[in-house]
Design a protein around this motif. Sequence first.
Motif, mmCIF file in Angstrom:
data_model
loop_
_atom_site.group_PDB
_atom_site.id
_atom_site.type_symbol
_atom_site.label_atom_id
_atom_site.label_comp_id
_atom_site.label_asym_id
_atom_site.label_seq_id
_atom_site.Cartn_x
_atom_site.Cartn_y
_atom_site.Cartn_z
ATOM 1 N N ASN A 441 0.873 -1.175 0.000
ATOM 2 C CA ASN A 441 0.000 0.000 0.000
ATOM 3 C C ASN A 441 0.910 1.225 0.000
ATOM 4 O O ASN A 441 1.510 1.561 1.023
ATOM 5 C CB ASN A 441 -0.897 -0.017 1.250
ATOM 6 C CG ASN A 441 -1.872 1.148 1.280
ATOM 7 O OD1 ASN A 441 -1.550 2.258 0.867
ATOM 8 N ND2 ASN A 441 -3.074 0.882 1.791
ATOM 9 N N GLY A 443 0.338 4.398 -0.135
ATOM 10 C CA GLY A 443 -0.059 5.456 0.798
ATOM 11 C C GLY A 443 0.392 5.151 2.212
ATOM 12 O O GLY A 443 0.854 6.045 2.935
ATOM 13 N N GLN A 444 0.266 3.881 2.626
ATOM 14 C CA GLN A 444 0.685 3.493 3.968
ATOM 15 C C GLN A 444 2.202 3.590 4.113
ATOM 16 O O GLN A 444 2.720 4.043 5.141
ATOM 17 C CB GLN A 444 0.232 2.059 4.258
ATOM 18 C CG GLN A 444 0.556 1.568 5.667
ATOM 19 C CD GLN A 444 -0.079 2.423 6.740
ATOM 20 O OE1 GLN A 444 -1.279 2.677 6.696
ATOM 21 N NE2 GLN A 444 0.725 2.895 7.700
ATOM 22 N N ALA A 446 4.166 5.615 2.442
ATOM 23 C CA ALA A 446 4.479 7.046 2.501
ATOM 24 C C ALA A 446 4.243 7.591 3.902
ATOM 25 O O ALA A 446 5.040 8.387 4.415
ATOM 26 C CB ALA A 446 3.626 7.802 1.486
ATOM 27 N N SER A 447 3.153 7.153 4.530
ATOM 28 C CA SER A 447 2.862 7.586 5.898
ATOM 29 C C SER A 447 3.920 7.075 6.874
ATOM 30 O O SER A 447 4.367 7.801 7.770
ATOM 31 C CB SER A 447 1.476 7.077 6.299
ATOM 32 O OG SER A 447 1.177 7.431 7.629
ATOM 33 N N ASP A 448 4.352 5.836 6.699
ATOM 34 C CA ASP A 448 5.362 5.253 7.591
ATOM 35 C C ASP A 448 6.715 5.958 7.455
ATOM 36 O O ASP A 448 7.494 5.996 8.429
ATOM 37 C CB ASP A 448 5.533 3.761 7.272
ATOM 38 C CG ASP A 448 4.294 2.950 7.623
ATOM 39 O OD1 ASP A 448 3.472 3.449 8.424
ATOM 40 O OD2 ASP A 448 4.137 1.830 7.085
ATOM 41 N N ALA A 450 7.141 9.190 6.411
ATOM 42 C CA ALA A 450 7.016 10.653 6.400
ATOM 43 C C ALA A 450 7.901 11.342 7.434
ATOM 44 O O ALA A 450 8.369 12.461 7.215
ATOM 45 C CB ALA A 450 5.559 11.048 6.627
ATOM 46 N N THR A 451 8.142 10.688 8.546
ATOM 47 C CA THR A 451 8.912 11.330 9.623
ATOM 48 C C THR A 451 10.412 11.354 9.357
ATOM 49 O O THR A 451 11.153 12.027 10.064
ATOM 50 C CB THR A 451 8.666 10.583 10.954
ATOM 51 O OG1 THR A 451 9.040 9.214 10.797
ATOM 52 C CG2 THR A 451 7.204 10.686 11.363
ATOM 53 N N ASP A 456 10.039 10.284 -1.972
ATOM 54 C CA ASP A 456 9.011 9.943 -2.949
ATOM 55 C C ASP A 456 9.004 8.439 -3.121
ATOM 56 O O ASP A 456 10.060 7.794 -3.041
ATOM 57 C CB ASP A 456 9.282 10.623 -4.296
ATOM 58 C CG ASP A 456 8.840 12.065 -4.303
ATOM 59 O OD1 ASP A 456 7.877 12.393 -3.596
ATOM 60 O OD2 ASP A 456 9.480 12.871 -5.010
#
Length: 526
Positions: A441, A443-444, A446-448, A450-451, A456
């Motif tokens: 996934n 999107g998931q 990217a969220s993981d 992000a920090t 990209d």
Amino acid sequence: MEITRNNFLDELENIKRDLAKSSFVGFDAEFTAILNGECFKHRLFDTSKERYDQLKNEVSKMIMTQVGLTMFQYNRDLDSYLAVCYTFHLCPQVFGDIDQSFIFQASTLNFLCKHKFDFNKFTYEGLPYLSKAEEAIVRQNIKERALFNDLTRMLDMDEERLLQSYYSQVSKWLMRSKAETMYLDVENPVFRYIAHVELRMRFPDILTTDSLGNSKKILIYRDETVEGANSAPMVTLEDDLMSYLLGFSNIISLLEAAQKPIVGHNIFLDTILLHNQFIGPLPNQYSEFKRNIHNMLPYLYDTKYISHEMAKKLSYHEVWKSNALQDLYEFFAEGKCKKLQNGVNFIKLSRPFNVKQTYHEAGWDSFCSGYCFIRLGHWAACENRGSYRPVGPTETLSALAPFCNKVNIIRGAIPYMSFTESDPPRHRPSLLYLKAQRTINVGQVASDLATFGSVDIKPYGSRAALIAAGTQQTAQKILKEFRNSKEYRVAKYNVYKHSPAGKMAIWSGALITGSLVLYLLHKKLK
């Protein structure tokens, strides 16, 4: 000064004179589209070639509605610059077989309304233009004597009636009046050309020419016996028509002939639109696009790229808050550059803007780009010589020569596009390869991630993805964090280990080698 159809011819000589006196020219353009489509996203994966390939089909739907040019003229005695600003309003045209088109997005309309864009000025007063490719078509039609037929075929009912009224007026004048001349008011230049040709065909004895001092009137002589009678040669009528049709393209030709340095801010997309609108359809070959632009404008400077590189010379507390045009201009205009406290050139606008100075107005932005260029050049020249004192345009251009023809690439795999050399190698960290235990996934992921910093992500099969990190530090953090992860396995991307083509090459090599070994063993046993 705003330039439209109404004052273009009146101001053309002034524009030529101001350009000839300039040391360099500030440039800016406003578009009909907000760059929010999928192909306009700035990805850390992209080289300039890849970004060009993504954009070349999309920009055919866009046009420049405004072009700002500011001619910076240096006064050696006063060590100052006079900035002469022009905002050109453009509008596509239909002419014969040429029917220029574009798309207005609703988001663009909202943006333009917010910035008080004058739609009436765009539609009713915008200058026409032709690309070199379109110009070649028109000139070929003129050469083949097909232009007049093409134009008359495109006339609508009202224009047909108007043309008939001209015939009637001339016929009545010839039969009922003894006057040796008469005038017709024909405002539209294209229709005026049609009227000239049609009247000469209908009334073979008359002579027609444009009225001296008023090009919107056709002067008609009864016949060649009238004193002073003359008929404008067809080549003159055709040249006048071409000049009108070219419109703003005449200014592009002036820039091309003058070969003055052109200064813009973040002009990658501008150069693509310049090609599409004033040279012709974008070529498939990226190298051909670069060559065409360089031939037209051989000295391009991008203050976005220059400021990015020169910011490396400043400490955290000295540097501008961002190098967006407004922030950069205000940093220099408000005297915040500690490197330029003394001896800076005075820069004066030749005339105030007709409207309140606002960003996203092409003339004002072109002034801001040139203003920043002068300040950056002064700073670079002083750094080179080791002392701070007044700097003229020759020294400014010399100091910034390393940045010439290098255009900023926003958030890409390479820092700039070069119009004269091969583009530089990738300056981002090596790509990372992420393998998930199940269907991935994005999107998931990217969220993981992000920090960790700027990254990209793009899918690479159903259970894998590639990661482009903005900095080496970000890449190292990700590798360290997921070293022992049960959910994701992350490693530096290896084309032979991770790409389908690489894997196929390895297996093919192994298969060929194995087959060869078996063949040799079989032969030896026999």
